[in-house]
Design an enzyme around this catalytic site. Structure first.
Site, PDB file in Angstrom:
ATOM      1  N   SER A 118       0.839  -1.197   0.000  1.00 45.98           N
ATOM      2  CA  SER A 118       0.000   0.000   0.000  1.00 45.98           C
ATOM      3  C   SER A 118       0.877   1.251   0.000  1.00 45.98           C
ATOM      4  O   SER A 118       1.744   1.406  -0.859  1.00 45.98           O
ATOM      5  CB  SER A 118      -0.957  -0.053   1.194  1.00 45.98           C
ATOM      6  N   ASP A 177      -5.575  -3.895  -2.991  1.00 45.97           N
ATOM      7  CA  ASP A 177      -4.583  -3.583  -1.962  1.00 45.97           C
ATOM      8  C   ASP A 177      -3.991  -4.866  -1.397  1.00 45.97           C
ATOM      9  O   ASP A 177      -4.707  -5.792  -1.015  1.00 45.97           O
ATOM     10  CB  ASP A 177      -5.255  -2.759  -0.860  1.00 45.97           C
TER      11      ASP A 177
END
Length: 1443
Positions: free
Chosen positions: A1169, A1287
């Site tokens: 991320s 993600d």
């Protein structure tokens, strides 16, 4: 008539009509043209003028104008937005094939590795030779590389013997050297009374009890491993092994049923157990038994060599011809001891097979070896060298390192000293002690006093002056004026019974002077005693150049040296008589013909008669032969006399720099420290004491073994010793090569029966690079100990949903590791395949030998059981980690120890700075604490010396030299500084565990083609890991340039970016006007003296500059690329893992800044991320200044409210389109690919199509970083090759385990994720929404934090990530950091400076605290290893911040 006229006029009328029609048509066409002209020139302009004269009015209100303007602006924006501002997405069309990633579990990744592994697993094994000659040539390789003449001499008297299944052959190795050329021979050894049947019953219980599996095995064919690999037992033997132990009784011990079990055999009343199986193409005789075949001459006259060969050499097969009579006689013998001694120790019989049950044995008789010794004594020394090499590399290494029978080696030296305790005359010893006592107190404080005699300083007086007059064994004062006898009266041997090396009639003075001094006599006496101890004490041990064979010695390799030959030194015996005696004496009992060239004998006879004794004198003057006194003189020159003070360690255990110590006075104690307890706190145990007249360090010098023991002086008394260094000793043996045979023969006589059995059964396996040692599914009938080289462990598994097999690399085995014990002890099949990464050698221990040794020495079973238990525990630990892991990763990266033993530096093309690169890498390896040596062609030739051009020895010497270097040093760097055609280039490639392929990053031509060195690399089909090292002039990589190098190089597994200056040749400009400078340069070039002076000054300046650069390499910057490469290659890499957490990840920038300030290097970077974003920035530039600016720019763009508003869309998949977010990342990274990053980097993402975690190490950086940051609901997933990527934090928010798989030893893991709420909930079985809302606003409620639907979905999404985080915290070597950023939300990007300061302050304070408490990891090249425990200070490093 009129009718005719009318007919004639008809054409005329027709022509007139057509003419009129044409005229009318032309007039009509002209009218049309006029009309067109009139309309274009008159009517249309008239209409335009009329239209323009009219008034046109359009009435629009303001709202209409605004609407139209907005529509036009919207159209323009749409065109610009989707046409011109989406350039970052064009990489899908342009370089979709370029952006290869390790994502997508359906598609194979790491193509080169998988392909190469599968290729060698599927490769068909080489066919075995099918004829006798090929089998014989395979077996003769055990002698090394023989000359053509020697090979013919050995083979011309060879015979063959065929043996059927019902016959048993006594293996009498004195009859010759035996080779199996057809079939498989089973070798049995005698079972002593100590091994009772109960023990063997226990052995049988380890077999296989599954009857069904054994029945299936009976139908299978025998599998063989190519290239001297694992000689697997056939399936029938495996079945018998399991089924032959029923009811606690071994069938092999039953006379009637011994054929049902091949492991045991009963011959009369004597039991035998299977020792080994020898297949076709292997030697049946032990290599060390060759020493007995070079039988010394036993005749009294040294000029009668044929006497020793007079007795016929025949194959003694009494157990074949008279087996029944012998067995009957043995049965009637009541004495068990006599029966045991009468039966042979080793017998051989054919192995039963389906097609044939016979074997054919080729026999090289003893007379062939005698002729080789006589004609080619130098080749004999080559064979002896091969014998000692095998004894050291295979037998001794296995006994000491693996079997733990080091006591057997100790017994060898103890027996040696017991057999020959030779002292010196007392007057010599007392004189030496008196001289040592006069050395003074200051000199006595030194560790040892050396008395090395210089060749020029032979003596101080022409007469003997004794310093000691006490109790002389020689009475009278005449001792001071006559040469001293070097023979001790107590130790004199009867010369009539055993001729000694020193014959009284032929004694030659030791020195060049007429008389000898006391020191000279002492030295000669010491050398004579050492010779007697090591086996050089009889004349027949030395080569004698015989007259009948002297003319045959024309080869350079067969020049024999005459020692003590009466033809030269004995004036009492006429040379001519001796020659006639030799020529005419032949043996009538010779069963194997000894051939001699009659023409050469005739010419030599005529030549000797005509010349007589004059020829002898001329030969003596011309050849200057080596005498025994010359040999002693040479050894005495290198000998040192030392006095060693009490309680002094002379030789450390495991030391290579040792020598031969002869104790003159006092004693030396030998201590041993076990390997398991080898530490500073462990104490060594006293093994034995070497008294006066004994020697220490015998095994280290003779065999070449490193010192297994520590040699010390007693605590209270010192010792006077004579010392010969190991290097000097080996050099003298190379010079006087004929001394190797008697010394090796003496060594063999000292070996115990158990050691001889182990040496016989052990197999020395040579596996070329890329060949298979053992395949998956093969029967395990032995395990291997890696002597040199490297093996890759490969497992073939069926892929789910596909018929294709998937090859998975599990790990690698290196030097000193053992392979296959678990399968052998559990009697199972091989679970993996083993492929030789480079040319490798192993010592194979057959199952049968291991079982025999286990019963004789139970400690072996205990040691191997511990080893197997540790392997099982480690495999269970790995399996438990895989079982408890909730993450299914598509990454095929499995941890392979990168602790490479050998590294090859190979250029792609010529002209690259290979030497400079190697110097910096070696210096960096030394800086991180590695014991390393750089090896180039010049150093190798220096080591080989005079053997460099001897083809028969160069390969053996090189392999032994390389093996020695691998044992002595942790890392050996091979520098390929020769042309492509050189043999050294091929040697470097074949010796490397890892190949570093150097390339100039700016060389665009080589990037798109293949260099000449790479072509050789591909041609050799090496399976070693190949890494591409791109050398840059500046610390900058052009976007997309790296993929151009890697795209077509399937053989490259990794790459590194290195900054290094490369000298380039200036390009010549076209012809022009000559300037004054050019003319001066031309004149300068013609002056050779000026050029030589300039080159000398230039070389000095460059060498000084190189030394300065190497000095400042490690201390100048912690960001050294060579230090980073050295750590990666040595399993000392430092990894940085940055977790996800939205805007809280801005604190990563502060942590990275703190790392820079404290000088902590980073070699590998991974992230998730926002951690993938910051980590990517740091990996791209490796500069904190640029990271700070670009991260702040991105945060400002993302925190813009208007950009987010304009990016909103109808929330079907996500709330925003992702355009502004994509463009913000692209603005930072551009078209840079992950391969272009200066530091190795990876990021992860969640593949919701395949339900896997994908690891990205290649492709466009912005795309996969965006995929790793795609929060579900807020951003749409990234579509890549049909898969949707989200993600990576959903599966692993802190990918520590992935970093571990890449070999990082120290990992700094920074977690910025939200805190997991684990508050207990108890609201009953039902839940009302109104009650939940009321409790949120009720300050007195006990359940205020009841989660809503969104919270439950988030917790469900992060279940795997939470468990992965807990596993990461418990991982060894991980340094967990969590800045105090819980008060910030996920989208607080506007608080950049505040969050940055929080991370910087936290990390700076933590690192300072760790430094003060000495808790920082010991990073290689950063912390002095020897200074950390002693309170050493950390190296301070500084850097200039630049963009």
């Amino acid at each position: 008539m009129e009718e005719e006229l009318a007919i004639e006029d008809l054409p005329r009328l027709t022509g007139t009509v057509s003419l009129n029609n044409g005229l009318l048509h032309s007039i009509y066409n002209e009218t049309t043209v006029f009309k067109i002209l009139r309309w274009s020139l008159v009517e249309i302009p008239k209409y335009i003028l009329k239209l323009m004269s009219k008034n046109l009015e359009i009435n629009l209100n303001v709202s209409s104008i605004l609407i139209i303007t907005l529509l036009i602006a919207a159209g323009i924006l749409v065109i610009v937005r989707y046409k011109f501002l989406t350039g970052y997405s064009e990489d899908i069309k342009k370089g979709g094939s370029n952006a290869n990633t390790k994502a997508l579990g359906q598609q194979s990744t790491n193509y080169p590795k998988s392909t190469s592994s599968g290729l060698f697993v599927e490769k068909s094994k080489d066919k075995k030779p099918s004829n006798y000659l090929d089998e014989f040539l395979m077996a003769i390789k055990v002698f090394g590389y023989l000359d053509k003449q020697v090979f013919h001499e050995l083979t011309k008297s060879m015979t063959t013997q065929k043996l059927s299944r019902d016959e048993v052959m006594c293996l009498d190795e004195k009859i010759g050297f035996l080779i199996v050329v057809e079939g498989t021979a089973q070798v049995y050894t005698k079972v002593t009374k100590k091994s009772n049947r109960n023990k063997y019953d226990e052995l049988g219980q380890n077999g296989r009890d599954e009857g069904e599996e054994a029945d299936e095995d009976d139908e299978e064919e025998e599998k063989e491993v190519g290239d001297d690999g694992d000689d697997e037992m056939d399936v029938e033997a495996m079945r018998n092994r399991g089924n032959g132990t029923k009811n606690g009784k071994m069938h092999g011990l039953d006379t009637d049923n011994f054929e049902e079990n091949d492991d045991f055999l009963k011959l009369g009343e004597q039991n035998y157990q299977l020792l080994n199986e020898v297949k076709s193409g292997a030697a049946l005789s032990s290599l060390i038994s060759t020493l007995d075949l070079f039988k010394p001459l036993k005749s009294e006259s040294t000029l009668t060599p044929l006497d020793s060969m007079g007795s016929g050499v025949s194959l003694n097969l009494d157990y074949l011809d008279r087996a029944g009579a012998r067995l009957k006689a043995l049965e009637n013998d009541s004495d068990a001891d006599t029966r045991d001694s009468t039966y042979p120790d080793i017998i051989v019989r054919p192995k039963k097979k389906k097609h044939s049950d016979t074997i054919t044995v080729a026999i090289i008789p003893q007379s062939a070896f005698e002729r080789v010794q006589m004609k080619y004594p130098k080749s004999t020394s080559h064979i002896v060298t091969m014998v000692l090499t095998r004894l050291y590399k295979v037998t001794m290494t296995t006994i000491h390192n693996y079997l733990g029978l080091t006591g057997e080696i100790f017994k060898l030296e103890i027996e040696l000293n017991k057999s020959c305790e030779l002292g010196l005359p007392r007057y010599l010893v007392d004189g030496l002690i008196e001289r040592l006592s006069q050395g003074g107190s200051n000199e006595r404080k030194q560790q040892a006093k050396h008395f090395r005699r210089s060749p020029l300083e032979r003596t101080q007086s022409r007469y003997v002056l004794l310093n000691s007059r006490v109790k002389s064994n020689n009475p009278g004062d005449l001792l001071s004026s006559v040469p001293i006898s070097r023979d001790d009266p107590k130790l004199r041997v009867n010369k009539s019974s055993a001729p000694t090396l020193v014959d009284g009639s032929n004694r030659i003075n030791f020195t060049d002077n007429i008389e000898e001094t006391e020191e000279n006599s002492l030295r000669i006496a010491i050398i004579e005693n050492i010779f007697k101890i090591v086996g050089i004490n009889e004349a027949q041990n030395l080569p004698h150049e015989q007259a009948p064979f002297r003319s045959l010695n024309s080869s350079a390799n067969s020049s024999s040296i005459a020692l003590n030959s009466p033809g030269y030194f004995s004036p009492n015996l006429p040379a001519t008589t001796g020659r006639h005696h030799n020529v005419l004496k032949f043996s009538s009992n010779d069963s194997l013909m000894n051939t001699i060239s009659l023409s050469q004998l005739k010419s030599q006879k005529t030549h000797s008669i005509s010349r007589g004794s004059t020829t002898q004198k001329q030969l003596y003057k011309r050849r200057n032969p080596i005498t025994e006194m010359n040999i002693k003189d040479a050894f005495a020159k290198v000998m040192e006399l030392k006095y060693i003070e009490p309680n002094t360690t002379v030789v450390q255990q495991n030391s290579v720099f040792c020598g031969l110590y002869y104790v003159i006075n006092g004693s030396l104690e030998v201590h041993y420290k076990q390997a398991e307890t080898y530490s500073k706190s462990a104490t060594s145990k006293h093994v034995y004491t070497v008294g006066a007249g004994g020697i220490a360090g015998y095994m280290s010098c003779v065999v070449g073994f490193r010192s297994l023991v520590s040699i010390k002086t007693p605590k209270k008394t010192g010792a006077v010793v004579a010392y010969i260094a190991k290097n000097d000793y080996n050099q003298l043996l190379d010079k006087f090569y004929f001394l190797q045979l008697p010394m090796a023969t003496k060594l063999k006589s000292l070996l115990s029966k158990q050691v001889m059995t182990i040496d016989y059964a052990l197999e020395w396996c040579h596996i070329p690079a890329g060949n298979v040692l053992c395949s998956q599914g093969d029967l395990a009938n032995g395990f291997h100990v890696v002597l040199s080289g490297r093996f890759r462990v490969v497992r073939k598994e069926k892929r789910k949903g596909s018929n294709r097999d998937e090859v998975k690399v599990l790990g690698e085995y290196g030097h000193g590791e053992s392979i296959g014990e678990v399968e052998v002890l559990t009697a199972s099949r091989r679970s993996n395949s083993l492929i030789a990464v480079r040319d490798s050698e192993t010592a194979r221990i057959p199952r049968t030998l291991f079982e025999i040794l286990s019963f004789q020495n139970p400690s072996i079973m205990v040691k191997v059981s511990r080893l197997v238990a540790s392997k099982v525990l480690s495999s269970e630990k790995t399996l438990s980690q895989a079982t408890h892991s909730f993450i299914t990763s598509s990454s095929n990266e499995s941890f392979i120890s990168a602790d490479y033993k050998t590294i090859t530096i190979l250029p792609t093309v010529s002209g690259l700075p290979v030497r400079d690169f190697a110097d910096k890498l070696v210096h960096s390896l030394k800086a991180i604490g590695r014991n390393v040596i750089a090896l180039d062609q010049a150093l190798t030739l220096t080591h080989l010396g005079r053997h460099a051009f001897d083809e028969s020895l160069v390969r053996l010497k090189l392999s032994g030299y390389f093996a020695y270097l691998e044992e002595e040093y942790e890392t050996v760097v091979y520098i390929c500084d020769t042309p492509v055609q050189s043999n050294w280039t091929s040697t470097c490639i074949s010796q490397g565990d890892c190949v570093l392929l150097l390339a100039d990053a700016d060389d665009q031509y080589t990037a798109s083609s293949v260099g000449e060195y790479e072509q050789l690399l591909i041609k050799m089909k090496t399976t070693a890991r190949t890494d591409l090292c791109l050398i840059h002039q500046e610390k900058f990589v052009v976007s997309g340039s790296t993929s151009r190098w890697l795209k077509n190089r399937m053989w490259v597994q990794g790459h590194h970016h290195i900054q290094m200056y490369i000298e380039r040749n200036n390009e010549t400009i076209g012809p022009g006007k000559k300037s004054f400078i050019n003319e001066m340069a031309a004149k300068f070039v013609q002056n050779k003296s000026l050029i030589s002076k300039f080159e000398e000054a230039r070389s000095k300046a460059l060498s000084w500059r190189r030394e300065e650069q190497l000095k400042d390499l490690t201390l100048g910057s912690h960001k050294s690329d060579f230090l980073r490469l050295a750590r990666i290659l040595s399993n000392e890499a430092v990894g940085l893992v940055l977790g996800g957490g939205g805007s809280r990840g801005i604190s990563h920038v502060g942590v990275v800044t703190a790392l820079e300030r404290h000088g902590i290097p980073v070699d590998l970077i991974g992230g998730t991320s926002i951690g993938s974003f910051v980590g990517g920035l740091y990996a791209k530039d490796y500069n904190i200044v640029s990271i700070y600016g670009r991260a702040k720019k991105f945060s400002k763009r993302v925190s813009s409210v208007w950009r987010m508003i304009f990016d909103l869309t109808y929330p079907v998949t996500s709330y925003i389109t992702g355009y502004e977010f994509n463009r913000g990342i692209w603005k930072v990274f551009g078209f840079t690919e992950i391969e272009d990053f200066w530091i190795k980097y990876f990021c992860n993402s969640t593949n919701i199509t395949n339900s896997t975690m994908d690891i990205h190490e290649s492709g466009y950086a912005w795309r996969f970083i965006r995929a790793s940051m795609s929060l579900a609901g807020l951003l749409p997933p990234i579509a890549f090759k049909g898969c949707m990527l989200l993600d990576g934090g959903y599966l692993d928010n802190l990918p520590v385990m992935e970093m571990k798989r890449r070999g990082a030893k120290h990992i700094f893991a920074v977690d910025v994720g939200s805190v997991d709420d684990r508050t207990p909930m108890d609201y009953g079985d039902t839940l009302s929404g109104f009650w939940v809302v009321f409790n949120k606003w009720n300050p007195f409620s006990k359940h205020p934090n009841v989660p809503n639907m969104m919270d439950i979905q988030l917790r469900l999404a992060y279940v795997a990530s939470v468990n992965a985080l807990e596993e990461a915290k418990r991982t060894p070597g991980v340094y967990y950091l969590r800045p105090p950023i819980d008060n910030y939300a996920t989208l607080d990007f506007g608080k950049f400076d505040e969050i940055y300061q929080v991370g910087l302050g936290y990390a700076d304070k933590l690192f300072t605290e760790w430094e003060n408490k000495k808790q920082l990891p010991e990073i290689a090249g950063f912390v002095k290893r020897d200074g950390m425990q002693n309170g050493g200070e950390r190296i301070k490093m500084y850097r200039r911040n630049t963009m």
